[in-house]
Design an enzyme around this catalytic site. Structure first.
Site, PDB file in Angstrom:
ATOM      1  N   GLY D 206       0.258  -5.205  -3.544  1.00 57.15           N
ATOM      2  CA  GLY D 206       0.392  -6.141  -4.653  1.00 57.15           C
ATOM      3  C   GLY D 206       1.604  -7.034  -4.521  1.00 57.15           C
ATOM      4  O   GLY D 206       2.152  -7.200  -3.436  1.00 57.15           O
ATOM      5  N   LEU D 232      -7.778  -5.090  -3.040  1.00 64.47           N
ATOM      6  CA  LEU D 232      -6.533  -5.774  -2.682  1.00 64.47           C
ATOM      7  C   LEU D 232      -5.633  -4.941  -1.754  1.00 64.47           C
ATOM      8  O   LEU D 232      -5.301  -3.799  -2.070  1.00 64.47           O
ATOM      9  CB  LEU D 232      -5.749  -6.127  -3.966  1.00 64.47           C
ATOM     10  N   ASP D 233      -5.239  -5.523  -0.626  1.00 72.66           N
ATOM     11  CA  ASP D 233      -4.288  -4.904   0.307  1.00 72.66           C
ATOM     12  C   ASP D 233      -4.755  -3.547   0.818  1.00 72.66           C
ATOM     13  O   ASP D 233      -3.934  -2.686   1.173  1.00 72.66           O
ATOM     14  CB  ASP D 233      -2.895  -4.750  -0.353  1.00 72.66           C
ATOM     15  N   ALA D 234      -6.056  -3.346   0.836  1.00 75.74           N
ATOM     16  CA  ALA D 234      -6.589  -2.048   1.249  1.00 75.74           C
ATOM     17  C   ALA D 234      -7.525  -2.143   2.446  1.00 75.74           C
ATOM     18  O   ALA D 234      -8.127  -1.150   2.844  1.00 75.74           O
ATOM     19  CB  ALA D 234      -7.313  -1.396   0.075  1.00 75.74           C
TER      20      ALA D 234
END
Lengths: 289, 289, 289, 289
Positions: D206, D232-234
């Site tokens: 994040g 997100l960001d995964a």
């Protein structure tokens, strides 16, 4: 003894920033005949907080080791509302090791100790398993076996605290000790219990971090040494390092590569502890290096 | 401006170690109304030499920028036989770039400059080739093409020195400039010419270090930024870093991996130069970091 | 046993590159009932040389361990003029340790061995000093004290060779053994003597590299594990790593930081040796990782 | 062209492990006149999954580039149920850059491109701000300004998709693009959108990771390049690296040190993408290196 063979004193200080602190401290040292060997000071501008480590030669110092405390308190510390500690390079603190079944950090510490790498006494090993007893015997160190389960934990922690008291322990190193210490236990040794966690915290706290790292497909794994606080794996970080892994590395490979990292990251934290390089402020450490 | 937005002054000092130096300096600062932001001091115990960097807030300082020099000289420096420099966080030094044909360090520096990463002016680029002229134009920086061969070298160096004078250059960065500077040229900018060499010196000095690294079968390659002295690739080292290579890496792969290293190792040296973190004593640098 | 618990065979191959090599090898494995677990192959395009490591499951393999050699020679190796070695994941080679007075690598190896980290036997320790005899005793390993001086060297090396023969030693690790081996000794164990040198070779070969590193003012120090050849510190490099140092680090600090590096760089070389990851071609190693 | 100047083909394959795969593939290549340049294969023993990258010389290959696909499908791929991709070293894919206001990754990519470091076309830059338009102009690349807010996002993403189509874009690089892409947008470019995140994921996903890192008091900061997925960001991680920080580093210092890391970690991911080194299986990447 510091590295140049001289007996020296070390002051670790933090307080609210304000003009005149450095000159007051250095004036105190100079007027009492001390020669400064190193001084590392900075202001955390965000929190307006002053941090300092100073080491000076005691050879011609006019105050005896026992009278420095009060003299410094009266001359400087009270005036600036300092939190401070005084140490001597000739100190030889007493460290207890807590271990479970994993030998790598344990062996690494004992062999460094025996090789004379560190200025420390290790009179006591505590374990919830009997596996490492033979190793301890080989190094001639008392090994106390105290198995822990949820029911027995309060009682066993009481015994541990007694032992720590009896052996005159200054600080504790958890060398992959697989038990969570209670808050009340920790309160007896604030900023004096060092743990090694096998991940680059805050990633992968808790158990089985290498499994989680494998699942997430990370390209680096890490190790973190930190002071133990009531919240699991959330205490002030002392040292961290990482090693690269690839898609070929199984969890077992990560465990293997991680062991080497854990050993060195824990050893560096112990080195800083023994050299009085560490200050804690809030949940962050200052590592004077 | 330092990182917290305050105008500050920086003193870099070295001298023979003796009692009372730190207190004298901090007393000078305090008595003139300065508040110390950071102080990093140590004694090289082998050579009994004292090193220090101190930075203080000028907001309430009683001395104007122009009068600090003489006041410090009279009050402190002369007494202790100090070698010292005074800088200000508001300084904006003027840097000249020397380049040949390789664009990576050159581009990296120009884009950092344009992004405002550094507090520096870059008014002048000198090159022995015309290849980078178009890039310089894009960044609106004067580019002077001065081809060099053994015969023309003395004459071209004279022109370079004139240019450096005319443009008021404070220090020079050789961004993979493929020419050896003469001793007399270097003497005009002592400890003010920074070079990047594409090996972990002292391994592989001179030309074609990646080829030599490949032949030797090393498992790491490196880059070294250093001050230029008369002896080739032998000046005081500012920064070094390495990257791992494998048997699969060809010379071309090493050149590619090395480029990224050269960029960052040179940029860190420039950062330290601009932040007044660097002292030279003998052939060694002190990097206050 | 490989890491997934299966018995497997490993082939290490190099030869002149030519079409059809990979298919011939994989055809040999497949037609004899083997399932390939991993295959790593590349061509050194500069020297037109083919390198390969392949590992396959022996569970349903039709050839017994003793007949693979000849079958492979006849079916594949001769045709392509290969230099090759066959190993088994169930191998448990016999390693001799040569030590002098420094305990760190020695202890590290013994504790890894005892912890079961490596699939190896360590039946013999040879030393030119008696200092480590007590440690060896603790780990129940034969320790032979053979002091060496220029005059006694030929005789002592003869005794060492006899011992190595008697103990059925497969390869030798010099764990900071402070003696130079003669060319004739080395010839008995080509590419089977691993040394750890305490610098990032080719920088600082020979004695006292940390002192030289300090004098030169480098910002990184390193360690290099390599096969021993007749030329001092010039054999094929297996592993290298570095650690950052600063101007504050004394020679003694470098020695301390270097110890941790030496331990891990030597241990990684031993790991690769035990996992049959290493090929030597000319003065360069191929490390299949 | 590969690094040795030969035109070559690259196959990336994964499927359920079973005997005979490698021999079938290498037989296909050999029988059609190809010479293998490199082959990297392994089995994920936990999931019994086979992974392979093979590159072979096309000089004497009997099949034309357009007929390899079907021939391989018929001869090998269908039989083993493979997921596979065919690439050519002569490919010159088309990459779009998405940027916001931060110039460092953007500049780094453009200067590498202009220096000819990569075999790629960059015909299109998309941004939600106008700040970088002048830089794009300098490099003669079309720059489309599409401001995005929650209301306009669906419409603007439609325009972006149209642009990507019109420009024939093969993959997208988010060079610190400060917008979250919708799942439906991402579905158009599966495993073809590369992002750089400024932390060592999974720590600090994040926004504002440097602030979180500062608050937590970590001793390392990192950067992660990964394929973008709906969460997100995964997404699958391609590359990660870290740099050490100290208590003296402010958030601003971390941002500065992090920039250099972000540049190189993103550039390495792009390099792997362009060299067809990347496979995705589940949420993990295989990076053939």
């Amino acid at each position: 003894m510091n590295s140049s063979g001289t007996r020296s004193a070390i002051l670790l200080i933090h307080c609210k920033d304000q003009p005149g602190i450095v000159v007051s401290i250095t004036d105190f040292i100079f007027n009492n005949g001390g020669n400064i060997l190193s001084l590392d000071q900075h202001v955390d501008s965000e929190h307006r907080r002053f941090f300092m480590r100073v080491e000076w030669d005691l050879e011609k110092f006019l105050l005896g080791p026992d009278s420095i405390d009060k003299a410094f308190e009266d001359a400087v510390a009270t005036r600036f509302g300092m939190e401070w500690q005084l140490h001597f390079s000739s100190d030889r603190p007493r460290m207890a090791l807590f271990v479970s079944k994993l030998p790598h950090c344990f062996y690494d510490i004992l062999s460094r100790h025996e090789a004379g790498e560190w200025q420390v006494e290790i009179p006591l090993i505590v374990s919830n398993h009997n596996d490492m007893a033979a190793v301890a015997a080989r190094f001639d160190i008392d090994y106390v076996y105290l198995p822990v389960n949820p029911d027995s934990k309060p009682e066993q922690e009481s015994k541990q605290l007694e032992l720590l008291q009896d052996y005159g322990i200054d600080f504790i190193v958890l060398a992959r000790y697989m038990q969570i210490l209670s808050e009340s236990f920790i309160d007896h040794y604030p900023q004096r219990i060092i743990n090694i966690h096998h991940s680059f915290l805050p990633a992968f706290p808790g158990g089985r971090p290498y499994h989680s790292a494998y699942e997430r497909g990370v390209k680096i794994i890490g190790a973190t040494s930190h002071y133990v606080t009531a919240e699991l794996d959330a205490g002030p970080i002392i040292e961290q390092d990482v090693v690269h892994v690839s898609h070929k590395d199984t969890v077992e490979d990560m465990v293997r590569k991680g062991r080497d990292l854990e050993k060195v990251v824990l050893a560096r934290a112990i080195w800083h502890q023994l050299n009085h390089n560490l200050l804690v402020c809030g949940n962050r450490t200052v590592v004077f290096d």
